[in-house]
Design an enzyme around this catalytic site. Structure first.
Site, PDB file in Angstrom:
ATOM      1  N   ASP A   1      34.256  39.091  44.287  1.00 55.31           N
ATOM      2  CA  ASP A   1      33.086  39.950  44.412  1.00 55.31           C
ATOM      3  C   ASP A   1      32.842  40.261  45.888  1.00 55.31           C
ATOM      4  O   ASP A   1      32.739  39.348  46.688  1.00 55.31           O
ATOM      5  CB  ASP A   1      31.881  39.193  43.826  1.00 55.31           C
ATOM      6  CG  ASP A   1      30.653  40.067  43.697  1.00 55.31           C
ATOM      7  OD1 ASP A   1      30.477  40.994  44.513  1.00 55.31           O
ATOM      8  OD2 ASP A   1      29.855  39.811  42.777  1.00 55.31           O
TER       9      ASP A   1
ATOM     10  N   GLY B   1      37.618  32.069  39.876  1.00 56.46           N
ATOM     11  CA  GLY B   1      37.066  33.324  39.366  1.00 56.46           C
ATOM     12  C   GLY B   1      38.121  34.000  38.510  1.00 56.46           C
ATOM     13  O   GLY B   1      38.583  35.091  38.823  1.00 56.46           O
TER      14      GLY B   1
ATOM     15  N   ASN C   1      30.830  26.634  38.435  1.00 57.82           N
ATOM     16  CA  ASN C   1      30.639  27.326  39.705  1.00 57.82           C
ATOM     17  C   ASN C   1      31.627  26.758  40.715  1.00 57.82           C
ATOM     18  O   ASN C   1      31.427  25.663  41.242  1.00 57.82           O
ATOM     19  CB  ASN C   1      29.194  27.097  40.174  1.00 57.82           C
ATOM     20  CG  ASN C   1      28.880  27.834  41.460  1.00 57.82           C
ATOM     21  OD1 ASN C   1      29.767  28.160  42.240  1.00 57.82           O
ATOM     22  ND2 ASN C   1      27.608  28.097  41.680  1.00 57.82           N
ATOM     23  N   ALA C   2      32.713  27.503  40.977  1.00 53.68           N
ATOM     24  CA  ALA C   2      33.767  26.994  41.858  1.00 53.68           C
ATOM     25  C   ALA C   2      33.253  26.755  43.267  1.00 53.68           C
ATOM     26  O   ALA C   2      33.714  25.863  43.970  1.00 53.68           O
ATOM     27  CB  ALA C   2      34.942  27.966  41.885  1.00 53.68           C
TER      28      ALA C   2
ATOM     29  N   GLU D   1      43.250  41.989  34.658  1.00 48.78           N
ATOM     30  CA  GLU D   1      42.586  43.173  34.127  1.00 48.78           C
ATOM     31  C   GLU D   1      42.100  44.051  35.274  1.00 48.78           C
ATOM     32  O   GLU D   1      42.228  45.263  35.249  1.00 48.78           O
ATOM     33  CB  GLU D   1      41.401  42.759  33.242  1.00 48.78           C
ATOM     34  CG  GLU D   1      41.804  42.204  31.879  1.00 48.78           C
ATOM     35  CD  GLU D   1      42.440  40.812  31.942  1.00 48.78           C
ATOM     36  OE1 GLU D   1      42.348  40.170  32.997  1.00 48.78           O
ATOM     37  OE2 GLU D   1      43.033  40.371  30.953  1.00 48.78           O
TER      38      GLU D   1
END
Lengths: 276, 213
Positions: free
Chosen positions: B108, B30, B85-86, B182
């Site tokens: 998330d 991600g 998609n890990a 970020e």
């Protein structure tokens, strides 16, 4: 196990020993002398004792576990899923993944142990893959020219595969499968089973057909007397395939990006021209 | 967007200087906009590292970012991104025990109980992380949501193949966890708090116990 997410165990005299409600709809069961292992539609596998109490979480796949096999020495639990994966986990310490057998390009419908060391997998990519478990290598690839595999069964040394109406018989020798015979049914075959001398096929009519089976060849068809009704769960649709769905979003994005870059390049050359 | 198996990927498509025998050793699960990779790339010039990002636009941005960085400075040749998609495909990219480091930064939260299964750290997925990591390999986790941090610590420490790890002074990666992404910079700007935890992949106690007996 039933599709209402219940499971029950019975002893040899068919006396009920225990029952439980599974976490989610079960997809496969394996029984040992001490436990019952159940895999489910969520992708998880649990073990229970023989009276179906003491549930323990064993492992989880991110997608539906379609089939499961426990090796006869009970050292490995092998599970396969809709995301093309075959996972070999140690048992009972299933959190320790031994290896992955990767080769299918669509869901893995079924896995069968043909011998303590040889595994066969059946995929939605219309391929049969033969694996050597100790070296984790692919021994052989067989492709179907008759559409998707709907069921597969093994009665040593014969492997019977079914593609809706087309049944093919292979013989396993020296770790290689060779085709022996073929049989085409008048109706869709929903399931088949084989022994040393007999093959039974359940068709969509519905009828239960019985054949003599010798040297890998089916003959002398007869029908089992009786009225049959097919329940809803028997007619299970095969999972949707991925290849079709995958690329839609990408191409749109990259088209728009390409256009944007072109437009910007055009603007830049116009401005450059204006200033000269 | 993912290979059938680790044996068939041509990593030289991602890394211009990739040679036979090289292997990717760090994975940012991600990776978002690539902040961590941009920081780690010059710090570990001899290591190949990859970020997995599921969002098409974001992964494309990171790809462009690295292409631009490489034009200015060849230092960034060892980092790249893959849109995938890990949760589903880690074993497709890495062989058993391939990775030295894995990063799970600001995952998330998936607050709702019905969504807990989609959290990147779950009992089921820990087995896969243990599989792709070498024994002794490290997982670095960060979150600005205390509940998520606690959840990750709880899951990793209760999993037989991981132990909580205190990073040594020499662990350069541990030092840049919060400031380089970020997300992390946003948390710092808003004067929020981030919690970190590092875990080490250990040998299977079940095997050690049965050998002892």
């Amino acid at each position: 196990v039933s599709t209402q997410s219940t499971g029950e165990t019975f002893d040899r005299g068919f006396q009920k020993q225990g029952s439980t409600v599974a976490v989610k709809r079960p997809t496969s069961v394996q029984v040992t002398s001490k436990n019952v292992v159940i895999s489910d539609k969520s992708g998880d596998a649990y073990s229970y004792d023989l009276v179906l109490s003491n549930r323990k979480y064993l492992l989880g796949h991110v997608s539906v576990v379609m089939d499961m096999v426990l090796t006869p020495d009970q050292k490995f639990l092998i599970t396969c899923d809709r995301d093309e994966k075959i996972r070999v986990s140690q048992f009972p310490n299933c959190y320790n993944i031994e290896s992955y057998l990767l080769g299918h390009e669509e869901y893995v419908l079924q896995i069968l142990l043909l011998s303590p060391n040889i595994l066969l997998s059946v995929g939605g990519d219309q391929k049969l893959l033969l694996w050597d478990l100790s070296s984790q290598t692919l021994l052989q690839t067989l492709s179907s020219s008759h559409g998707d595999y709907t069921s597969v069964t093994f009665s040593s040394p014969y492997l019977l595969t079914c593609n809706t109406r087309h049944v093919t018989v292979y013989k396993l020798s020296d770790n290689t499968l060779t085709q022996v015979s073929e049989h085409v049914s008048d109706h869709d075959v929903l399931n088949l089973a084989a022994s040393d001398s007999r093959v039974m096929m359940l068709t969509r009519e519905p009828k239960l057909e019985s054949y003599q089976f010798s040297e890998g060849v089916m003959s002398s068809k007869s029908e089992v007397e009786g009225e049959f009704e097919l329940g809803k769960c028997v007619d299970c649709a095969l999972p949707e395939k991925k290849k079709v769905v995958r690329t839609a979003g990408f191409t749109e994005y990259f088209e728009r990006k390409r256009k944007r870059i072109e437009e910007e390049a055009l603007k830049e050359t116009k401005q450059a021209n204006l200033s000269t | 967007d993912y290979p059938v198996s680790p044996g068939v990927i041509d990593w030289s498509n991602l890394y211009p200087r990739f040679q036979q025998g090289d292997e990717v050793k760090f994975c940012d699960v991600g990776c978002g906009y690539g902040g961590l990779l941009v920081t780690l790339s010059p710090m570990f010039p001899e290591k190949y590292m990859v970020g997995f990002e599921i969002r098409v636009k974001v992964s494309d941005y990171v790809n462009d970012r690295f292409l631009a960085l490489r034009q200015e400075d060849e230092v960034f040749h060892n980092a790249g991104v893959i849109r995938t998609n890990a949760m589903k495909y880690l074993p497709n990219f890495f062989r058993k025990g391939q990775l030295e480091k894995m990063f799970i930064l600001y995952p998330d939260p998936h607050f709702k109980k019905c969504k807990h299964k989609w959290r990147i750290v779950s009992e089921g997925l820990l087995a896969e992380y243990a599989y792709v990591l070498q024994v002794g390999g490290l997982v670095y986790t960060v979150s600005d949501v205390k509940e998520v941090h606690d959840w990750m610590v709880d899951h990793f420490t209760n999993f037989p193949l991981f132990e909580r790890h205190d990073p040594s002074e020499a662990d350069k990666a541990a030092q840049v966890l919060i400031g380089s992404t970020e997300e992390g910079k946003k948390v710092l700007r808003n004067q929020g708090q981030s919690w970190t935890a590092i875990f080490r992949r250990v040998d299977d106690p079940h095997i050690l116990n049965s050998q002892a007996s």
